[in-house]
Design a protein around this motif. Structure first.
Motif, PDB file in Angstrom:
ATOM      1  N   GLY A 389     -32.682  44.472  -2.924  1.00 62.07           N
ATOM      2  CA  GLY A 389     -34.121  44.677  -2.869  1.00 62.07           C
ATOM      3  C   GLY A 389     -34.504  46.140  -2.856  1.00 62.07           C
ATOM      4  N   VAL A 390     -33.749  46.946  -2.105  1.00 56.33           N
ATOM      5  CA  VAL A 390     -34.018  48.381  -2.039  1.00 56.33           C
ATOM      6  C   VAL A 390     -33.735  49.014  -3.400  1.00 56.33           C
ATOM      7  N   LYS A 391     -32.639  48.614  -4.011  1.00 54.52           N
ATOM      8  CA  LYS A 391     -32.290  49.126  -5.338  1.00 54.52           C
ATOM      9  C   LYS A 391     -33.390  48.813  -6.350  1.00 54.52           C
ATOM     10  N   ALA A 392     -33.948  47.607  -6.275  1.00 57.30           N
ATOM     11  CA  ALA A 392     -35.012  47.226  -7.203  1.00 57.30           C
ATOM     12  C   ALA A 392     -36.257  48.087  -7.009  1.00 57.30           C
ATOM     13  N   ILE A 393     -36.570  48.431  -5.759  1.00 53.51           N
ATOM     14  CA  ILE A 393     -37.723  49.306  -5.492  1.00 53.51           C
ATOM     15  C   ILE A 393     -37.492  50.685  -6.094  1.00 53.51           C
ATOM     16  N   ILE A 394     -36.298  51.224  -5.904  1.00 54.63           N
ATOM     17  CA  ILE A 394     -35.960  52.537  -6.473  1.00 54.63           C
ATOM     18  C   ILE A 394     -36.082  52.501  -7.997  1.00 54.63           C
ATOM     19  N   SER A 453     -32.870  58.827  -2.402  1.00 49.70           N
ATOM     20  CA  SER A 453     -32.835  58.962  -0.939  1.00 49.70           C
ATOM     21  C   SER A 453     -34.231  59.124  -0.368  1.00 49.70           C
ATOM     22  N   ARG A 454     -35.081  59.835  -1.099  1.00 50.65           N
ATOM     23  CA  ARG A 454     -36.456  60.029  -0.625  1.00 50.65           C
ATOM     24  C   ARG A 454     -37.259  58.729  -0.712  1.00 50.65           C
ATOM     25  N   VAL A 455     -36.996  57.910  -1.726  1.00 50.97           N
ATOM     26  CA  VAL A 455     -37.660  56.610  -1.806  1.00 50.97           C
ATOM     27  C   VAL A 455     -37.264  55.747  -0.611  1.00 50.97           C
ATOM     28  N   VAL A 456     -35.976  55.734  -0.303  1.00 53.04           N
ATOM     29  CA  VAL A 456     -35.496  54.956   0.836  1.00 53.04           C
ATOM     30  C   VAL A 456     -36.133  55.458   2.129  1.00 53.04           C
TER      31      VAL A 456
END
Length: 471
Positions: A389-394, A453-456
């Motif tokens: 899910g995090v990867k998809a947001i990035i 990293s900043r998106v996370v």
């Protein structure tokens, strides 16, 4: 009617938060490609979709075949259903009724009956209210929880007769003490076969049993009805009462629409939206207590559509919504049982409510300790760019172009976790933080790694915001 092409993403996200446990962006867009009314109709008819495969889960927990006495494992399996089911309203309604018909493990310490209890709620969650109330009345976990196994024809125990009226159907002020006694008499003989001891022989199911020799078959008067009434008669009479329609409708409003006062105050504090309660009561009466039709009225109403972010997520809703974002547990995993401990630290233990009154909801879920646990859990869960899910947001943000401004970063993350509505001050604070390092740069591998990293980091800040506690 709303056309498929014009279904509002924000409205659909609101529906999926309340009728389920949220969604990731891809799932949201799939739902929003259809009309709102069609989605509601599918949610109300879960039998159109396959159930999560319990057989797969059993492969991860083979010991359950011989040892069912582990609530944490069963609650972990329930979370798996919440996150992966194509029948989200079925699981959400099961959770709802678990809070209304609060029945706990602590008294019996017998997990098999609690597992069967939750399954009974799941099976009947959108049935006619009579069927659900009858199921509860014949449920061994409830029978033991409220002492109906000690309710005898020659010596009544009023515990279940009182609570079926006070907390499960009508609410204080709509019945008399004589009605309680008559209800108790009607439920005499409703008991269960005593199970084989849990240890050391195994973990056996418990079955409902009606003992005619222990039933009071004398004449009774209940809510104006006189005759040789039994428990089923009591259930039918209760379901016909407008007071029942109003009490259950207020429960539905509190859980699915907007936080209300706590249940003990309902006899003196009016509903926040009396017109909404009236709408549901009309449907209850016209449909003869059909819960599915009451829910249809709720979800299709303008007052539901307008009530966005008016409900504090329970610990279960909060954890499930975070897992939906992270993309974890799309496949079973051996550590699902750890999720029980996570929600316990936030103030909730599934299959074990604190009392027959259930959990206090709304802002009472939140204090300094539980809020810290929520924020820490969300950060720890989403602070990993490798999670699906995090990867998809990035990837979604990086696809917008080589440079992403601080404002675009903030608004994109808010959009992808909700869309989440935040106060101006919250958005300004997020933008101020993003501006310290300028625009995101996706022009090279090294720059992209830094930007990821900043998106996370921004994602963890957004889920730490006050507004993320609401659905």
């Amino acid at each position: 009617m709303t056309t498929a092409a014009s279904t509002d993403l924000s409205l659909m996200a609101h529906l999926l938060r309340r009728a389920g446990f949220g969604s990731d962006r891809a799932e949201l867009e799939r739902y929003a490609a259809r009309s709102y009314e069609d989605v509601v109709d599918d949610l109300l008819n879960p039998e159109r979709f396959s159930e999560p495969e319990d057989e797969i889960l059993t492969r991860f927990y083979p010991h359950l075949q011989a040892n069912k006495d582990n609530p944490a494992v069963w609650n972990g399996r329930w979370f798996y259903r919440m996150v992966n089911t194509e029948r989200p309203l079925e699981e959400k309604m099961t959770l709802f009724w678990h809070g209304v018909f609060a029945t706990g493990w602590t008294k019996s310490e017998h997990t098999p009956t609690m597992v069967d209890h939750i399954q009974m709620l799941r099976t009947n969650c959108m049935a006619n209210f009579r069927k659900l109330l009858l199921g509860i009345s014949r449920d061994p976990a409830m029978i033991f929880w409220l002492d109906n196994n000690e309710n005898h024809g020659e010596a009544i125990n009023e515990n279940y007769g009182r609570e079926i009226l006070e907390l499960f159907s009508m609410g204080i002020g709509n019945y008399t003490e004589d009605d309680i006694k008559s209800a108790a008499r009607a439920f005499t003989g409703w008991t269960y076969d005593t199970p084989v001891a849990l240890y050391p022989f195994g973990h056996f199911d418990v079955n409902y049993r009606f003992r005619a020799d222990d039933h009071d078959d004398g004449q009774k008067t209940f809510l104006g009805h006189t005759g040789n009434l039994d428990g089923e008669d009591i259930v039918n009479i209760i379901a016909e009462q407008e007071a029942t329609a109003r009490f259950i409708s207020r429960h539905l409003y509190n859980f699915f629409v907007a936080d209300e006062a706590q249940v003990p105050a309902w006899s003196i504090e009016p509903p926040a939206d009396p017109a909404a309660i009236d709408d549901m009561v009309k449907t209850w009466i016209s449909s003869n207590a059909d819960i599915k039709e009451v829910m249809r009225t709720l979800f299709n109403s303008e007052w539901f559509k307008a009530a966005r972010f008016k409900h504090v997520k329970s610990p279960t809703e909060f954890v499930a919504s975070v897992l939906k974002l992270s993309g974890e547990y799309a496949e079973p995993a051996p550590d699902l049982h750890k999720l029980e401990g996570v929600i316990v630290t936030m103030g909730q233990k599934l299959m074990d409510p604190p009392s027959v009154e259930g959990w206090h909801t709304g802002k009472e879920w939140i204090d300094g300790g539980t809020l810290t646990e929520r924020v820490n859990y969300a950060i720890d869960t989403l602070n990993d760019p490798k999670k699906p899910g995090v990867k998809a947001i990035i990837e979604h943000i990086s696809s917008q172009g080589n440079l992403t401004s601080p404002e675009q970063l903030v608004d994109s993350v808010l959009e992808l976790v909700g869309p989440l509505e935040v106060e101006d001050a919250t958005r300004a604070a997020l933008i101020a933080h993003a501006q310290t390092d300028g625009a995101l740069d996706w022009s090279s591998d090294a720059a992209s790694e830094t930007s990821s990293s900043r998106v996370v980091q921004m994602l963890t800040l957004v889920v730490s915001a006050r507004e993320f506690q609401f659905s």
